[in-house]
Write an enzyme that holds these catalytic residues in place. Structure first.
Site, PDB file in Angstrom:
ATOM      1  N   THR A   1      -1.110  -8.740  52.050  1.00  0.00           N
ATOM      2  CA  THR A   1      -0.403  -7.638  51.396  1.00  0.00           C
ATOM      3  C   THR A   1      -0.918  -7.377  49.983  1.00  0.00           C
ATOM      4  OG1 THR A   1       1.574  -8.166  52.664  1.00  0.00           O
ATOM      5  CG2 THR A   1       1.878  -6.798  50.721  1.00  0.00           C
ATOM      6  N   GLU A   2      -1.015  -6.087  49.643  1.00  0.00           N
ATOM      7  CA  GLU A   2      -1.425  -5.672  48.308  1.00  0.00           C
ATOM      8  C   GLU A   2      -0.397  -4.701  47.740  1.00  0.00           C
ATOM      9  OE1 GLU A   2      -5.406  -4.167  48.278  1.00  0.00           O
ATOM     10  OE2 GLU A   2      -6.257  -6.025  49.082  1.00  0.00           O
ATOM     11  N   PRO A   3      -0.440  -4.440  46.420  1.00  0.00           N
ATOM     12  CA  PRO A   3       0.530  -3.516  45.816  1.00  0.00           C
ATOM     13  C   PRO A   3       0.593  -2.166  46.534  1.00  0.00           C
ATOM     14  CG  PRO A   3      -0.652  -4.686  44.098  1.00  0.00           C
ATOM     15  CD  PRO A   3      -1.287  -5.090  45.398  1.00  0.00           C
TER      16      PRO A   3
ATOM     17  N   GLY B   1       1.159  -2.531  52.225  1.00  0.00           N
ATOM     18  CA  GLY B   1       2.108  -3.446  52.845  1.00  0.00           C
ATOM     19  C   GLY B   1       1.880  -3.452  54.337  1.00  0.00           C
TER      20      GLY B   1
ATOM     21  N   ILE C   1       2.892 -13.188  47.900  1.00  0.00           N
ATOM     22  CA  ILE C   1       2.257 -14.202  48.735  1.00  0.00           C
ATOM     23  C   ILE C   1       3.105 -15.475  48.711  1.00  0.00           C
ATOM     24  CG2 ILE C   1       0.172 -15.533  49.160  1.00  0.00           C
ATOM     25  CD1 ILE C   1      -0.033 -12.407  49.492  1.00  0.00           C
TER      26      ILE C   1
ATOM     27  N   PHE D   1       9.431  -9.210  56.121  1.00  0.00           N
ATOM     28  CA  PHE D   1       8.077  -9.770  56.131  1.00  0.00           C
ATOM     29  C   PHE D   1       7.544 -10.041  57.536  1.00  0.00           C
ATOM     30  CE2 PHE D   1      10.121 -13.630  56.832  1.00  0.00           C
ATOM     31  CZ  PHE D   1      10.145 -14.585  55.830  1.00  0.00           C
ATOM     32  N   GLU D   2       6.213 -10.273  57.582  1.00  0.00           N
ATOM     33  CA  GLU D   2       5.455 -10.391  58.841  1.00  0.00           C
ATOM     34  C   GLU D   2       5.571  -9.137  59.700  1.00  0.00           C
ATOM     35  OE1 GLU D   2       5.308 -14.061  60.953  1.00  0.00           O
ATOM     36  OE2 GLU D   2       5.883 -15.230  59.207  1.00  0.00           O
TER      37      GLU D   2
END
Length: 575
Positions: A152-154, A157, A185, A392-393
């Site tokens: 994930t990045e800013p 997602g 993370i 998440f995931e």
């Protein structure tokens, strides 16, 4: 039968085919795994009872290093790593059972463990070379090194295609230089080894750079931000990661260059089962808390457990948890059996797990009443800890779209192949014959579930009817929308909801059939009752989805939302 149908129970279901050989008989854990797992669970329970204070972990936003050290000593860091690399070598079913136990004991610890092995080093297990496995797995198995998964990045997602972290190959081809950042993370503050996804140079001129997976060590120059302050799972470490000219040896590429998306998908497919198992454990803990509370809390001169509405809550919690447990271990067994495609089943486990837990924790807090809202008691912590699972995931919204589109891809391809074959009838004769045969079967009579026990014949018939509805409406949506089905998210959601309930029904029927065969009707009475209750609830939901395909207010809802986007506020005020 197309090859992909044979490989996935759920993908077959989208064709209206009940591939019951895949799910019957309901799996049992092998005897050797059962013994190892039982001993490990005993150790875990004793350790948590003597050394783990979940309230303190929540208050201090940290897991005591001594707790992690003891977990390493117990072998909890390498549960699925093969013994030749220093691990416990548990099957997926056994691993899920251990994660279930820990998920019921402390969510922060469960998330920390899951981030380490369900996803953190899973790519090394699945895609690593023998040299990579020998270098990393022994230290990961003992916990000398801890792992994390960095996708994930800013600005990326659920949309992995938006990843911007870059990896440039050096002039001599010996290393890659990583630049970019990752966000949220788990284990980011202390992990030693990261599975990192970055864009490498395009394989072909003019093509967009592809994702590649890398094994990156902290010592290569990875920097972490401070721990995030979170609503729940406060003891777990969640940070940003920064890659500023981080040099990674070329031999640390995981899988093939440019094939990182496949690595990410396979890791998450596996990882979702650990999450689902943790949700089963948390549900078990909450049900015990609710059952204690209904007997100690009194109203109008008697225990609140005597009241019908409380009994209804308890029965519904039990039925949904039974269904969740059934799909979790059925799916884990499919992975152990090396069924080549369990992607839809895994996604269903994650969605069902996270939403069942949210329902159960909410009902348990309601049963607890006033004390449920107070920090002094554990109910509100459980509620805060549970909320993350729907995010998440893979968010549950994204996973519903995935279930529907992945499930419909088979029927969609079949329809496209038939259309092509009709233009070239001589070449496509065999395909047209197969299609005609399947259609004839569906007209002459629905697909049957022949392996269900006769005591579950009513539930089996409901399942058969609803399977036919899933296949019919999947094909109808494809005919109606064609390629535009990718944008039809209301239709996707209805299809996905049908798929979730059908998989849960199938797993319950299979599991309860085994229980009846082993213990007889009286001995399996509770499994029969829970299967009946869950199937009844699912049937009502399925009928509503079918009705909504024909008559709905989808476009009105979209219009209301668009107007609200312009307002950027609730538009009314009585003043």
């Amino acid at each position: 039968m197309p090859p992909t149908i044979e490989q996935s129970f759920m993908k077959a279901l989208f064709h209206g085919i009940i591939a019951e050989d895949i799910i019957f008989p309901y799996p049992e854990m092998p005897a050797e795994d059962r013994e190892t797992t039982s001993m490990m669970l005993d150790s875990v329970r004793r350790f948590f009872a003597s050394s783990v204070d979940s309230g303190r972990i929540d208050r201090e936003h940290a897991i005591d290093p001594g707790v992690l050290d003891e977990m390493k000593r117990l072998g909890l860091m390498g549960l699925q790593i093969p013994s030749e690399h220093g691990g416990v070598n548990l099957s997926n079913m056994a691993y899920a059972r251990v994660m279930q136990e820990i998920g019921g004991l402390d969510a922060s610890i469960a998330v920390t463990l899951g981030a380490h092995q369900s996803i953190g080093f899973k790519a090394i297990q699945l895609f690593g070379t023998e040299e990579q496995k020998q270098r990393y797995l022994p230290k990961l198995a003992t916990g000398e090194w801890m792992a994390a998964f960095a996708l994930t990045e800013p600005g990326a997602g659920s949309d992995a295609a938006a990843i911007r972290t870059r990896a440039e190959l050096s002039a001599d081809g010996s290393y890659y230089t990583l630049n970019g950042s990752k966000i949220w993370i788990t284990n980011g503050g202390f992990a030693d080894v990261f599975t990192v996804f970055a864009r490498t140079s395009a394989l072909e001129e003019g093509k967009k750079p592809k994702l590649t997976a890398f094994i990156v060590e902290r010592s290569m120059g990875v920097k972490s931000g401070p721990n995030e302050q979170k609503l729940g799972i406060r003891g777990s470490s969640t940070t940003e990661l920064f890659f500023d000219d981080v040099k990674v040896p070329r031999e640390n590429v995981l899988g093939e260059v440019g094939k990182g998306f496949k690595v990410a998908v396979e890791v998450l497919n596996n990882g979702r089962l650990g999450l689902s198992a943790g949700c089963v454990g948390a549900c078990n803990t909450l049900i015990r808390m609710a059952l204690d509370r209904v007997q100690e809390r009194r109203a109008f001169g008697r225990s609140i457990g005597d009241f019908g509405l409380i009994k209804d809550k308890i029965a519904t919690m039990l039925a949904h948890t039974y269904a969740l447990e059934s799909i979790t271990y059925l799916t884990a067994s499919l992975v152990d059996a090396k069924v080549p495609d369990f992607s839809i089943e895994s996604a269903i486990c994650k969605v069902m797990g996270s939403e069942t837990l949210w329902f159960v924790v909410n009902e348990t807090l309601q049963i607890a009443a006033g004390i449920g809202y107070m920090e002094e008691y554990p109910y509100e912590r459980h509620l805060r800890d549970a909320r993350i699972n729907m995010i998440f995931e893979g968010t549950n919204e994204i996973l519903r779209c995935f279930m529907a589109l992945s499930g419909m891809s088979g029927p969609g391809k079949a329809l496209a192949d038939v259309a092509k074959a009709m233009r070239e009838p001589i070449k496509g004769f065999g395909l047209l014959s197969d299609f005609a045969l399947r259609k004839a079967r569906s007209v002459l009579g629905r697909e049957r579930m022949s392996k269900a026990h006769p005591l579950l014949s009513r539930e089996a018939v409901i399942f058969e009817d609803c399977t036919a509805e899933l296949a019919t409406h999947s094909e109808d949506m494809l005919r109606k929308h064609g390629r535009e089905i990718a944008e039809m998210q209301y239709a996707q959601r209805r299809i996905a909801e049908m798929a979730i309930d059908l998989y849960c029904m199938a797993a319950c029927i299979s599991r309860t059939t085994r229980a009846i065969e082993r213990r007889g009707e009286d001995g399996a009475r509770r499994e029969i009752d829970l299967t009946t209750v869950f199937t009844g609830m699912a049937q009502k939901r399925l009928r509503q989805h079918v009705a909504d395909f024909q008559k709905n207010d989808d476009e009105l809802r979209k219009a209301i939302a668009v107007r609200a986007y312009a307002d950027r506020a609730y538009p009314f005020d009585i003043l």
